[in-house]
Design a protein around this motif. Structure first.
Motif, PDB file in Angstrom:
ATOM      1  N   LEU A 103      -7.732  -1.823 -14.940  1.00 29.04           N
ATOM      2  CA  LEU A 103      -8.574  -0.764 -14.406  1.00 29.04           C
ATOM      3  C   LEU A 103      -9.936  -0.737 -15.082  1.00 29.04           C
ATOM      4  O   LEU A 103     -10.036  -0.843 -16.306  1.00 29.04           O
ATOM      5  CB  LEU A 103      -7.916   0.605 -14.600  1.00 29.04           C
ATOM      6  N   SER A 104     -10.975  -0.578 -14.290  1.00 28.21           N
ATOM      7  CA  SER A 104     -12.284  -0.205 -14.807  1.00 28.21           C
ATOM      8  C   SER A 104     -12.450   1.283 -14.555  1.00 28.21           C
ATOM      9  O   SER A 104     -12.199   1.765 -13.449  1.00 28.21           O
ATOM     10  CB  SER A 104     -13.397  -0.977 -14.094  1.00 28.21           C
ATOM     11  N   LEU A 148     -11.802   1.302 -10.647  1.00 29.66           N
ATOM     12  CA  LEU A 148     -11.708   0.048  -9.905  1.00 29.66           C
ATOM     13  C   LEU A 148     -10.414  -0.619 -10.331  1.00 29.66           C
ATOM     14  O   LEU A 148     -10.243  -0.941 -11.504  1.00 29.66           O
ATOM     15  CB  LEU A 148     -12.908  -0.852 -10.211  1.00 29.66           C
ATOM     16  N   ALA A 149      -9.494  -0.774  -9.383  1.00 34.23           N
ATOM     17  CA  ALA A 149      -8.195  -1.377  -9.673  1.00 34.23           C
ATOM     18  C   ALA A 149      -8.247  -2.854  -9.317  1.00 34.23           C
ATOM     19  O   ALA A 149      -8.323  -3.219  -8.143  1.00 34.23           O
ATOM     20  CB  ALA A 149      -7.098  -0.678  -8.885  1.00 34.23           C
ATOM     21  N   SER A 150      -8.219  -3.712 -10.321  1.00 33.01           N
ATOM     22  CA  SER A 150      -8.364  -5.155 -10.105  1.00 33.01           C
ATOM     23  C   SER A 150      -7.019  -5.770  -9.743  1.00 33.01           C
ATOM     24  O   SER A 150      -6.129  -5.920 -10.582  1.00 33.01           O
ATOM     25  CB  SER A 150      -8.942  -5.833 -11.347  1.00 33.01           C
ATOM     26  N   THR A 151      -6.885  -6.136  -8.471  1.00 31.98           N
ATOM     27  CA  THR A 151      -5.688  -6.798  -7.963  1.00 31.98           C
ATOM     28  C   THR A 151      -6.039  -7.536  -6.690  1.00 31.98           C
ATOM     29  O   THR A 151      -6.729  -6.993  -5.823  1.00 31.98           O
ATOM     30  CB  THR A 151      -4.546  -5.802  -7.692  1.00 31.98           C
ATOM     31  N   GLN A 152      -5.578  -8.773  -6.583  1.00 32.54           N
ATOM     32  CA  GLN A 152      -5.768  -9.545  -5.358  1.00 32.54           C
ATOM     33  C   GLN A 152      -4.560  -9.452  -4.431  1.00 32.54           C
ATOM     34  O   GLN A 152      -4.593  -9.982  -3.321  1.00 32.54           O
ATOM     35  CB  GLN A 152      -6.024 -11.018  -5.702  1.00 32.54           C
ATOM     36  N   ASN A 153      -3.520  -8.780  -4.894  1.00 30.83           N
ATOM     37  CA  ASN A 153      -2.305  -8.634  -4.102  1.00 30.83           C
ATOM     38  C   ASN A 153      -2.532  -7.554  -3.043  1.00 30.83           C
ATOM     39  O   ASN A 153      -2.552  -6.365  -3.352  1.00 30.83           O
ATOM     40  CB  ASN A 153      -1.139  -8.262  -5.016  1.00 30.83           C
ATOM     41  N   ILE A 173     -14.131  -5.607  -1.946  1.00 37.42           N
ATOM     42  CA  ILE A 173     -14.156  -7.039  -2.248  1.00 37.42           C
ATOM     43  C   ILE A 173     -12.724  -7.516  -2.360  1.00 37.42           C
ATOM     44  O   ILE A 173     -11.784  -6.717  -2.485  1.00 37.42           O
ATOM     45  CB  ILE A 173     -14.935  -7.356  -3.545  1.00 37.42           C
ATOM     46  N   GLU A 174     -12.547  -8.826  -2.325  1.00 34.91           N
ATOM     47  CA  GLU A 174     -11.206  -9.422  -2.315  1.00 34.91           C
ATOM     48  C   GLU A 174     -10.414  -9.102  -3.573  1.00 34.91           C
ATOM     49  O   GLU A 174      -9.177  -9.059  -3.547  1.00 34.91           O
ATOM     50  CB  GLU A 174     -11.353 -10.938  -2.164  1.00 34.91           C
ATOM     51  N   PHE A 175     -11.104  -8.838  -4.678  1.00 34.70           N
ATOM     52  CA  PHE A 175     -10.449  -8.817  -5.974  1.00 34.70           C
ATOM     53  C   PHE A 175     -10.090  -7.426  -6.488  1.00 34.70           C
ATOM     54  O   PHE A 175      -9.464  -7.320  -7.546  1.00 34.70           O
ATOM     55  CB  PHE A 175     -11.352  -9.503  -7.010  1.00 34.70           C
ATOM     56  N   ALA A 176     -10.484  -6.361  -5.772  1.00 35.46           N
ATOM     57  CA  ALA A 176     -10.273  -5.037  -6.356  1.00 35.46           C
ATOM     58  C   ALA A 176     -10.333  -3.933  -5.315  1.00 35.46           C
ATOM     59  O   ALA A 176     -10.861  -4.107  -4.210  1.00 35.46           O
ATOM     60  CB  ALA A 176     -11.332  -4.778  -7.438  1.00 35.46           C
ATOM     61  N   LEU A 177      -9.798  -2.786  -5.713  1.00 41.08           N
ATOM     62  CA  LEU A 177      -9.821  -1.579  -4.897  1.00 41.08           C
ATOM     63  C   LEU A 177     -10.639  -0.498  -5.591  1.00 41.08           C
ATOM     64  O   LEU A 177     -10.429  -0.214  -6.775  1.00 41.08           O
ATOM     65  CB  LEU A 177      -8.397  -1.058  -4.683  1.00 41.08           C
ATOM     66  N   ASP A 178     -11.566   0.123  -4.875  1.00 43.05           N
ATOM     67  CA  ASP A 178     -12.197   1.334  -5.365  1.00 43.05           C
ATOM     68  C   ASP A 178     -11.181   2.461  -5.264  1.00 43.05           C
ATOM     69  O   ASP A 178     -10.481   2.596  -4.253  1.00 43.05           O
ATOM     70  CB  ASP A 178     -13.411   1.699  -4.519  1.00 43.05           C
ATOM     71  N   VAL A 179     -11.109   3.299  -6.303  1.00 42.13           N
ATOM     72  CA  VAL A 179     -10.152   4.404  -6.332  1.00 42.13           C
ATOM     73  C   VAL A 179     -10.923   5.702  -6.564  1.00 42.13           C
ATOM     74  O   VAL A 179     -11.563   5.880  -7.607  1.00 42.13           O
ATOM     75  CB  VAL A 179      -9.115   4.203  -7.466  1.00 42.13           C
ATOM     76  N   VAL A 180     -10.855   6.604  -5.585  1.00 41.57           N
ATOM     77  CA  VAL A 180     -11.551   7.887  -5.693  1.00 41.57           C
ATOM     78  C   VAL A 180     -10.600   9.002  -5.289  1.00 41.57           C
ATOM     79  O   VAL A 180      -9.596   8.771  -4.605  1.00 41.57           O
ATOM     80  CB  VAL A 180     -12.817   7.934  -4.802  1.00 41.57           C
ATOM     81  N   LEU A 181     -10.908  10.213  -5.691  1.00 44.89           N
ATOM     82  CA  LEU A 181     -10.074  11.346  -5.327  1.00 44.89           C
ATOM     83  C   LEU A 181     -10.007  11.512  -3.815  1.00 44.89           C
ATOM     84  O   LEU A 181     -10.993  11.274  -3.106  1.00 44.89           O
ATOM     85  CB  LEU A 181     -10.628  12.625  -5.959  1.00 44.89           C
ATOM     86  N   LYS A 182      -8.849  11.903  -3.323  1.00 43.99           N
ATOM     87  CA  LYS A 182      -8.637  12.094  -1.893  1.00 43.99           C
ATOM     88  C   LYS A 182      -9.688  13.036  -1.314  1.00 43.99           C
ATOM     89  O   LYS A 182      -9.964  14.102  -1.860  1.00 43.99           O
ATOM     90  CB  LYS A 182      -7.248  12.694  -1.653  1.00 43.99           C
ATOM     91  N   GLY A 183     -10.285  12.597  -0.220  1.00 45.30           N
ATOM     92  CA  GLY A 183     -11.265  13.440   0.453  1.00 45.30           C
ATOM     93  C   GLY A 183     -12.669  13.342  -0.098  1.00 45.30           C
ATOM     94  O   GLY A 183     -13.604  13.883   0.481  1.00 45.30           O
ATOM     95  N   VAL A 184     -12.834  12.657  -1.236  1.00 45.06           N
ATOM     96  CA  VAL A 184     -14.162  12.431  -1.800  1.00 45.06           C
ATOM     97  C   VAL A 184     -14.656  11.086  -1.306  1.00 45.06           C
ATOM     98  O   VAL A 184     -13.947  10.090  -1.377  1.00 45.06           O
ATOM     99  CB  VAL A 184     -14.136  12.469  -3.334  1.00 45.06           C
TER     100      VAL A 184
END
Length: 259
Positions: A103-104, A148-153, A173-184
């Motif tokens: 995680l970043s 930022l959750a780094s996962t290619q799966n 991007i292919e390598f990660a997911l942005d993670v934000v509070l629901k509705g934000v």
């Protein structure tokens, strides 16, 4: 705050920035023209204000909707922020540790990581950015606005959405997911920015390409999707411009007579 004739919100990656993550001269010229026309340019990005500070200096923009709407500053002054509650944050970090998801973590101007995995190395290389410093305890004292959750799966996309309904996840991007509070989202951040500006009758425009730009399109009067944009962003836009590598921003501004 001055009265504006319009407000334009720009995504950065694959929109305002070129392939080298720099800014083309024609884009710099367009932004200068916007300012002369009393139109306020604002960055709307998934990144933190600190990470893009060098870009902001180059393009002479000091208003930003950052971290997918969780931090907003106008003319360099914070007007809104929303951090992740501590119990939820600890639960997400624990799960990520157990499943080798690095995680970043982001506050308004800085980032740090819980660890490094191959997906993080590839992602930061793709973005031409250095790896963040590892700090396992900083989240206990500093606010965390986004992760930022780094996962290619790609299976993790569905799993995380199911296990953590308190968050929204965007794979930009292919390598990660942005993670934000629901509705934000960029939309909620733009709403806060417009509220702080205080002009209710000024036309608004938004430029973007990715999944987190669908909300940007919904937040403005006139949405412009890049030709390289995903189908969902194009569908939400009023106008689809050319590819970002083929004068997409400039052509979009010209289409609406902003420059």
């Amino acid at each position: 705050m001055q009265n504006y004739q319009g407000i334009v919100f720009f995504d950065l990656d694959n929109t305002l920035l070129n392939e080298q993550h720099g800014v083309d001269d024609e884009v710099l010229s367009a932004i200068d023209t916007l300012k002369r026309n009393q139109i306020l340019p604002v960055i709307a990005t998934g990144r933190s204000a600190g990470i893009v500070s060098d870009v902001l200096q180059i393009i002479h923009i000091n208003s930003i909707v950052a971290l997918n709407g969780q931090y907003v500053a106008l003319n360099g002054q914070q007007v809104y922020s929303k951090s992740v509650p501590m119990p939820l944050l600890k639960r997400f970090i624990t799960y990520s540790d157990e499943h080798d998801i690095a995680l970043s973590l982001y506050d308004a101007y800085d980032e740090w990581a819980t660890g490094v995995n191959p997906a993080m190395e590839k992602g930061y290389s793709f973005l031409n950015m250095p790896l963040p410093t590892i700090d396992r305890n900083r989240y206990e004292t500093d606010p965390v606005y986004m992760m930022l959750a780094s996962t290619q799966n790609k299976a993790d996309d569905t799993i995380l959405k199911t296990k953590f309904p308190e968050f929204d996840f965007y794979r930009n991007i292919e390598f990660a997911l942005d993670v934000v509070l629901k509705g934000v989202s960029k939309q909620t951040g733009i709403i806060q920015a417009l509220k702080a500006i205080g002009q209710t009758n000024v036309p608004t425009f938004g430029f973007g390409d990715g999944p987190n730009d669908v909300s940007l399109m919904k937040a403005v009067d006139h949405g412009v999707a890049m030709g390289n944009g995903i189908p969902e962003t194009k569908a939400a836009a009023e106008f689809v411009s050319s590819d970002f590598r083929e004068h997409g921003v400039v052509n979009g501004l010209k289409h609406f007579g902003l420059i």
